[in-house]
Design a protein around this motif. Sequence first.
Motif, short mmCIF file in Angstrom:
data_model
loop_
_atom_site.label_atom_id
_atom_site.label_comp_id
_atom_site.label_asym_id
_atom_site.label_seq_id
_atom_site.Cartn_x
_atom_site.Cartn_y
_atom_site.Cartn_z
N UNK A 8 47.35 35.66 -12.59
CA UNK A 8 48.20 36.27 -11.56
C UNK A 8 48.78 35.19 -10.63
N UNK A 9 47.99 34.23 -10.27
CA UNK A 9 48.47 33.15 -9.40
C UNK A 9 49.58 32.38 -10.10
N UNK A 10 49.40 32.09 -11.38
CA UNK A 10 50.42 31.33 -12.13
C UNK A 10 51.71 32.14 -12.23
N UNK A 11 51.58 33.43 -12.50
CA UNK A 11 52.79 34.26 -12.61
C UNK A 11 53.52 34.36 -11.28
N UNK A 12 52.76 34.41 -10.18
CA UNK A 12 53.41 34.48 -8.86
C UNK A 12 54.08 33.15 -8.53
N UNK A 13 53.48 32.05 -8.94
CA UNK A 13 54.06 30.75 -8.63
C UNK A 13 55.40 30.53 -9.31
N UNK A 14 55.51 30.97 -10.56
CA UNK A 14 56.76 30.74 -11.26
C UNK A 14 57.73 31.93 -11.13
N UNK A 15 57.30 32.96 -10.42
CA UNK A 15 58.19 34.06 -10.10
C UNK A 15 58.30 35.15 -11.16
N UNK A 16 57.36 35.26 -12.05
CA UNK A 16 57.43 36.31 -13.07
C UNK A 16 56.83 37.61 -12.55
N UNK A 17 55.69 37.49 -11.87
CA UNK A 17 54.95 38.69 -11.47
C UNK A 17 55.35 39.07 -10.11
#
Length: 62
Positions: free
Chosen positions: A53-62
């Motif tokens: 979830x943190x990775x998805x939020x960082x790159x703007x997917x989630x």
Amino acid sequence: MGFWRSDREEVRAKPCVWIKSHGWVVGLLTGLLFLGIGLLQGQLALIWRKAAMICMECIGIG
């Protein structure tokens, strides 16, 4: 000999040579023990989900 020293030598405890040279083994075994406890409690899935979830939020997917 000066007046600040006594005639008998101080007996000092010498550190254990094995612990001084192999202390990292104790740290490694302790870390593995706690990793095993976490795995048995099912913490791996929780940590993996949070990391994703943190990775998805960082790159703007989630």
